[in-house]
Design an enzyme around this catalytic site. Structure first.
Site, PDB file in Angstrom:
ATOM      1  N   LYS A 158       0.851  -1.190   0.000  1.00 35.34           N
ATOM      2  CA  LYS A 158       0.000   0.000   0.000  1.00 35.34           C
ATOM      3  C   LYS A 158       0.880   1.231   0.000  1.00 35.34           C
ATOM      4  O   LYS A 158       2.035   1.171   0.444  1.00 35.34           O
ATOM      5  CB  LYS A 158      -0.879   0.023   1.254  1.00 35.34           C
TER       6      LYS A 158
HETATM    7  P1  NAD Z   1     -13.142   7.728  -3.004  1.00 31.56           P
HETATM    8  O1  NAD Z   1     -12.092   8.754  -2.812  1.00 31.56           O
HETATM    9  O2  NAD Z   1     -13.628   7.441  -4.371  1.00 31.56           O
HETATM   10  O3  NAD Z   1     -14.438   8.112  -2.119  1.00 31.56           O
HETATM   11  C1  NAD Z   1     -14.384   8.336  -0.754  1.00 31.56           C
HETATM   12  C2  NAD Z   1     -15.766   8.771  -0.297  1.00 31.56           C
HETATM   13  O4  NAD Z   1     -15.796   8.818   1.134  1.00 31.56           O
HETATM   14  C3  NAD Z   1     -16.153  10.175  -0.785  1.00 31.56           C
HETATM   15  O5  NAD Z   1     -17.509  10.176  -1.163  1.00 31.56           O
HETATM   16  C4  NAD Z   1     -15.985  11.034   0.468  1.00 31.56           C
HETATM   17  O6  NAD Z   1     -16.835  12.175   0.471  1.00 31.56           O
HETATM   18  C5  NAD Z   1     -16.384  10.053   1.533  1.00 31.56           C
HETATM   19  N1  NAD Z   1     -15.884  10.410   2.856  1.00 31.56           N
HETATM   20  C6  NAD Z   1     -14.662  10.873   3.203  1.00 31.56           C
HETATM   21  N2  NAD Z   1     -14.606  11.098   4.523  1.00 31.56           N
HETATM   22  C7  NAD Z   1     -15.822  10.734   5.016  1.00 31.56           C
HETATM   23  C8  NAD Z   1     -16.395  10.736   6.303  1.00 31.56           C
HETATM   24  N3  NAD Z   1     -15.697  11.144   7.357  1.00 31.56           N
HETATM   25  N4  NAD Z   1     -17.658  10.274   6.419  1.00 31.56           N
HETATM   26  C9  NAD Z   1     -18.365   9.860   5.351  1.00 31.56           C
HETATM   27  N5  NAD Z   1     -17.879   9.847   4.117  1.00 31.56           N
HETATM   28  C10 NAD Z   1     -16.637  10.286   3.959  1.00 31.56           C
HETATM   29  O7  NAD Z   1     -12.600   6.422  -2.273  1.00 31.56           O
HETATM   30  P2  NAD Z   1     -12.949   4.902  -2.577  1.00 31.56           P
HETATM   31  O8  NAD Z   1     -11.999   4.393  -3.567  1.00 31.56           O
HETATM   32  O9  NAD Z   1     -14.425   4.761  -2.791  1.00 31.56           O
HETATM   33  O10 NAD Z   1     -12.549   4.239  -1.182  1.00 31.56           O
HETATM   34  C11 NAD Z   1     -13.460   4.181  -0.081  1.00 31.56           C
HETATM   35  C12 NAD Z   1     -13.060   3.033   0.822  1.00 31.56           C
HETATM   36  O11 NAD Z   1     -13.095   1.826   0.061  1.00 31.56           O
HETATM   37  C13 NAD Z   1     -11.641   3.112   1.395  1.00 31.56           C
HETATM   38  O12 NAD Z   1     -11.637   2.537   2.671  1.00 31.56           O
HETATM   39  C14 NAD Z   1     -10.843   2.265   0.447  1.00 31.56           C
HETATM   40  O13 NAD Z   1      -9.667   1.759   1.049  1.00 31.56           O
HETATM   41  C15 NAD Z   1     -11.845   1.177   0.164  1.00 31.56           C
HETATM   42  N6  NAD Z   1     -11.575   0.413  -1.053  1.00 31.56           N
HETATM   43  C16 NAD Z   1     -11.576   1.000  -2.279  1.00 31.56           C
HETATM   44  C17 NAD Z   1     -11.282   0.227  -3.411  1.00 31.56           C
HETATM   45  C18 NAD Z   1     -11.307   0.798  -4.796  1.00 31.56           C
HETATM   46  O14 NAD Z   1     -11.119   0.020  -5.748  1.00 31.56           O
HETATM   47  N7  NAD Z   1     -11.554   2.074  -4.989  1.00 31.56           N
HETATM   48  C19 NAD Z   1     -10.994  -1.138  -3.269  1.00 31.56           C
HETATM   49  C20 NAD Z   1     -11.019  -1.707  -2.009  1.00 31.56           C
HETATM   50  C21 NAD Z   1     -11.313  -0.920  -0.904  1.00 31.56           C
END
Ligand code: NAD
Length: 416
Positions: free
Chosen positions: A106
């Site tokens: 990561k």
């Molecule tokens: P992203 O940047 O696309 O979206 C993040 C979202 O979370 C945004 O809508 C933001 O407004 C919201 N957010 C931020 N702080 C917040 C809070 N305090 N309360 C509520 N909402 C809040 O990110 P993503 O890629 O969707 O990732 C989100 C989660 O999913 C992370 O934990 C990431 O590690 C996990 N994840 C993502 C992927 C991927 O392929 N994108 C894969 C596995 C896990």
């Protein structure tokens, strides 16, 4: 007792539970418990006003016994080395749960990307990549998007790496635009994986998705697409939220409208026909399925007792703490853990890497069908393990994953 919310400590507690069940040899346990490699870099970046700002960045490889390290790059003001170490460990267990030939890694940079211009982000990203370049590569460590990084960021990673080595290297990073060797279906993959495991959870818990009420915290790549895909399966999305707060409508939210509203206004708040709720409240709503899709540690010992959802599908990494896990398990809440629930993203990243190495690209249907096979198989392997050991789905997922990494490590032997 005050709960320790350091994600790295939490990731080790989770590992230790599985290691105890597996009765791992103490030496092997120490090897698997710690990150293999950690890199801390300074990233001098020219800002638009001509000043120079130095950001701090990290790349951590937890374990590469089963294949190259794999894992996203996160941009967030609260990124820390311990957070990146936890996320790298979770990646190692995640790739093992779905049984794809990767280890776990990561990366992260401490920055407030939402306050930076595109030019500043590009210069910071390129310098970060050049600093971590000695340890990344298609056969070493393959980054991907995470919070506040996207396909454009990955295109800069690919270009910076390629310009340095002197040829175009598609396989150095995944989550790229489709025009640059990205895979069809990658953008939706994390959410689609959540959907597949939620369907299987619905079968074993006799709670079909059709008509189920769903609340989603976080409305980015994982959360907004999950809301859309669950709604397509006739689930009722009753609440969604982003960093500014949440909205609720017990009769159901039109997800397409919420996505358009966020694109226009920057937030889901204010969508016609919805009322506003706080981010904490969304977790405690009465619903069938809760999907945390934002940050770590949102369900802790402090609020776990208030959770009313029957099933939690962890799209985010680390949303539930170990003390909260115990409380939820006593309450009978069925938690599909992050290392299983959100593994769809890394699974299609694996497909993207395979396509890049072969220069042979698949149709979206083929990607989605292969993803479905892997996610459903992994769900049932974890479910069977949970029944065999009489443990939660989280402990079962760790038993399966740690066992696989331990086997690979043992058969390779200790060098020298
Ligand atoms: P992203 O940047 O696309 O979206 C993040 C979202 O979370 C945004 O809508 C933001 O407004 C919201 N957010 C931020 N702080 C917040 C809070 N305090 N309360 C509520 N909402 C809040 O990110 P993503 O890629 O969707 O990732 C989100 C989660 O999913 C992370 O934990 C990431 O590690 C996990 N994840 C993502 C992927 C991927 O392929 N994108 C894969 C596995 C896990």
């Amino acid at each position: 007792m005050k709960e320790n919310l350091n994600p790295y400590v939490i990731s080790q507690v989770q590992f230790d539970q599985a290691a105890d069940h597996l009765k791992l040899d103490p030496g092997l346990r120490e090897v698997l418990r710690r990150p293999k490699r950690q890199m801390v870099v300074s990233i001098p970046t020219k800002m638009d006003d001509g000043s120079i700002k130095v950001f701090e960045g990290y790349r951590v490889q937890h374990n590469i016994a089963r294949g190259p390290a794999k894992g996203g790059i996160r941009y967030h003001p609260n990124v820390s080395l311990d957070e990146v170490k936890a996320l790298a460990a979770w990646m190692a267990w995640k790739t093992a749960v779905v049984n794809i030939p990767f280890g776990g890694g990561k990366g992260g940079v401490i920055c407030d990307s939402r306050r930076m211009s595109l030019g500043e982000l590009e210069r910071m990203t390129r310098r970060f990549v050049s600093e971590i370049l000695p340890i990344i590569g298609p056969d070493r460590d393959i980054p991907a998007p995470d919070m506040y990084t996207d396909a454009q960021t990955m295109a800069w990673v690919m270009d910076t790496y390629s310009m340095t080595v002197g040829y175009s290297s598609l396989g150095v990073v995944t989550g790229k635009p489709v025009s640059l060797g990205g895979s069809e279906g990658r953008n939706e993959a994390t959410a689609r994986g959540c959907l597949f495991v939620a369907q299987e959870a619905g079968k074993v818990k006799r709670r079909p998705l059709k008509g189920a009420t769903v609340a989603v915290q976080g409305f980015g790549n994982a959360g907004s697409i999950a809301a859309r895909l669950f709604a397509e399966q006739k689930a009722k999305i009753i609440a969604v939220s982003d960093s500014r707060g949440g909205i609720v409508n017990p009769r159901g939210i039109d997800v397409a409208k919420a996505i358009r509203h966020k694109e226009k206004s920057g937030s889901v708040i204010g969508l016609a026909g919805t009322s506003r709720i706080r981010n904490q409240e969304i977790l405690e709503l009465k619903c069938d399925i809760l999907i945390p899709a934002a940050l770590e540690n949102v369900i802790t010992a402090d609020n776990a007792n208030n959770i009313k959802a029957k099933i939690i599908v962890e799209a985010a990494n680390g949303p539930v703490t170990p003390m909260a896990d115990d409380i939820l398990s006593r309450k009978g809440v069925f938690v599909v853990p992050d290392i299983l629930a959100n593994a769809g993203g890394v699974t299609v990243s694996y497909f993207e890497w395979v396509q890049d190495l072969q220069n042979f690209f698949w149709e979206e249907n083929e990607v989605n069908n292969k993803l479905e096979t892997i996610m459903k198989r992994a769900f049932h392997e974890v479910y069977e393990t949970s029944r065999k050991y009489r443990v939660t789905m989280r402990v079962a997922a760790y038993i399966l994953a740690v066992g696989r990494v331990a086997d690979a490590t043992l058969v390779r032997g200790l060098f020298p």
